[in-house]
Design a protein around this motif. Structure first.
Motif, PDB file in Angstrom:
ATOM      1  N   TYR A 213       2.374   1.847  -3.437  1.00  0.00           N
ATOM      2  CA  TYR A 213       1.185   1.994  -4.181  1.00  0.00           C
ATOM      3  C   TYR A 213       0.754   3.677  -4.296  1.00  0.00           C
ATOM      4  O   TYR A 213       0.670   4.164  -5.364  1.00  0.00           O
ATOM      5  CB  TYR A 213       0.245   1.154  -4.094  1.00  0.00           C
ATOM      6  N   LEU A 214       0.701   3.960  -3.065  1.00  0.00           N
ATOM      7  CA  LEU A 214       0.015   5.091  -2.727  1.00  0.00           C
ATOM      8  C   LEU A 214       1.304   6.259  -3.051  1.00  0.00           C
ATOM      9  O   LEU A 214       0.957   7.407  -3.916  1.00  0.00           O
ATOM     10  CB  LEU A 214      -0.223   5.337  -1.179  1.00  0.00           C
TER      11      LEU A 214
ATOM     12  N   LEU B 286       0.727  -1.187  -0.117  1.00  0.00           N
ATOM     13  CA  LEU B 286       0.059   0.047   0.001  1.00  0.00           C
ATOM     14  C   LEU B 286       0.812   1.271   0.070  1.00  0.00           C
ATOM     15  O   LEU B 286       0.321   2.213  -0.935  1.00  0.00           O
ATOM     16  CB  LEU B 286      -0.981  -0.080   1.310  1.00  0.00           C
TER      17      LEU B 286
ATOM     18  N   ALA C 108      -5.254   1.894   3.827  1.00  0.00           N
ATOM     19  CA  ALA C 108      -6.185   0.965   3.141  1.00  0.00           C
ATOM     20  C   ALA C 108      -7.190   2.111   2.748  1.00  0.00           C
ATOM     21  O   ALA C 108      -8.008   1.770   1.863  1.00  0.00           O
ATOM     22  CB  ALA C 108      -6.542  -0.074   4.205  1.00  0.00           C
TER      23      ALA C 108
ATOM     24  N   GLN D 198       1.085   6.746  -6.732  1.00  0.00           N
ATOM     25  CA  GLN D 198       0.044   7.451  -6.956  1.00  0.00           C
ATOM     26  C   GLN D 198      -0.028   9.234  -6.499  1.00  0.00           C
ATOM     27  O   GLN D 198      -1.059   9.875  -6.850  1.00  0.00           O
ATOM     28  CB  GLN D 198      -1.569   7.035  -6.364  1.00  0.00           C
TER      29      GLN D 198
ATOM     30  N   TYR E  94      -6.441   3.963  -0.130  1.00  0.00           N
ATOM     31  CA  TYR E  94      -6.319   3.009  -1.355  1.00  0.00           C
ATOM     32  C   TYR E  94      -7.800   2.997  -1.922  1.00  0.00           C
ATOM     33  O   TYR E  94      -8.076   3.014  -3.119  1.00  0.00           O
ATOM     34  CB  TYR E  94      -6.021   1.627  -0.882  1.00  0.00           C
TER      35      TYR E  94
ATOM     36  N   HIS F 218      -9.677   4.465  -5.604  1.00  0.00           N
ATOM     37  CA  HIS F 218     -10.564   3.656  -6.489  1.00  0.00           C
ATOM     38  C   HIS F 218     -11.923   4.312  -6.355  1.00  0.00           C
ATOM     39  O   HIS F 218     -12.916   3.594  -6.986  1.00  0.00           O
ATOM     40  CB  HIS F 218     -10.571   2.256  -6.158  1.00  0.00           C
TER      41      HIS F 218
ATOM     42  N   ASP G 246      -8.647  -5.456  -2.906  1.00  0.00           N
ATOM     43  CA  ASP G 246      -9.071  -5.491  -4.507  1.00  0.00           C
ATOM     44  C   ASP G 246     -10.189  -6.280  -4.645  1.00  0.00           C
ATOM     45  O   ASP G 246     -11.026  -5.864  -5.653  1.00  0.00           O
ATOM     46  CB  ASP G 246      -7.624  -6.223  -5.164  1.00  0.00           C
TER      47      ASP G 246
END
Length: 217
Positions: free
Chosen positions: A13-14, A10, A114, A17, A117, A121, A76
């Motif tokens: 990923y963050l 995470l 989380a 982004q 995340y 989305h 996911d």
């Protein structure tokens, strides 16, 4: 994958982004991730079958830690389920105040990552008001000014009224929340503090009491 591997995933990923992190390692929550709208219902993870209108309801994770583990590890797979709801009240993996401080901070950071995340989305957040000990409450300053927050009050504070009163006052000073949405039975000691600070709030009966036919004021 375990929770430590999930945390690493995470975080990477963050960062990719463009999400910013505080010096303590918490992700910065931005205005576009949150929502300030009152739901018609509040429902815990795993108890959604009786919800009348998911698009007007908020999903919360005031469940036991074992259930939350499973949901964290299936982010996911479950994103479409979160998107069915008006808002999500944030993950609530326990940062108990008597635990090691590093563990408290890890659980808080994992919850927040989380949440972000899901927000990336398309899931809207009404963030969780829970923190660990006083050394962790500064994380609430990472939310936009005058945010709405979700608060679980399911009886775990029994016998700790005075310390929780102090924690509540501290949190209110840090956040100056526009609205608090309580899930469970709000004690008069706490509602008196909210009234003293002029904080707007609404209480939703928790699933356990609804299933027993009880109501809370």
């Amino acid at each position: 994958m375990n929770l430590f591997e999930l945390s690493e995933y995470l975080y990477s990923y963050l960062l990719n982004q463009g999400v910013k992190f505080s010096d303590e390692g918490y992700p910065i929550i931005t205005e576009d991730m949150i929502i300030r709208e009152m739901p018609d219902e509040v429902c815990p993870l795993g108890k959604t079958s009786a919800v009348k209108n998911k698009k007007r309801s908020m999903l919360v994770s005031f469940n036991n830690d074992e259930e939350i583990y499973k949901k964290l590890l299936s982010l996911d797979k479950d994103i479409d389920k979160y998107l069915e709801f008006k808002a999500f009240g944030g993950f609530d993996l326990s940062p108990r105040i008597n635990w090691d401080l590093n563990l408290q901070k890890f659980n808080i950071a994992l919850n927040m990552m989380a949440d972000v995340y899901l927000a990336l989305h398309g899931v809207k957040l009404i963030p969780n008001f829970r923190t660990g000990c006083l050394d962790t409450v500064d994380m609430l300053a990472l939310y936009p000014t005058n945010s709405w927050f979700t608060v679980g009050v399911l009886g775990c504070s029994n016998g700790h009224i005075k310390i929780n009163e102090m924690y509540l006052r501290t949190k209110l000073i840090i956040t100056n929340p526009e609205m608090l949405i309580f899930y469970g039975k709000l004690k008069k000691e706490y509602s008196d503090i909210l009234d003293e600070y002029g904080v707007q709030y609404k209480v939703f009966t928790d699933y356990q009491r609804i299933s027993r036919g009880e109501k809370v004021k």
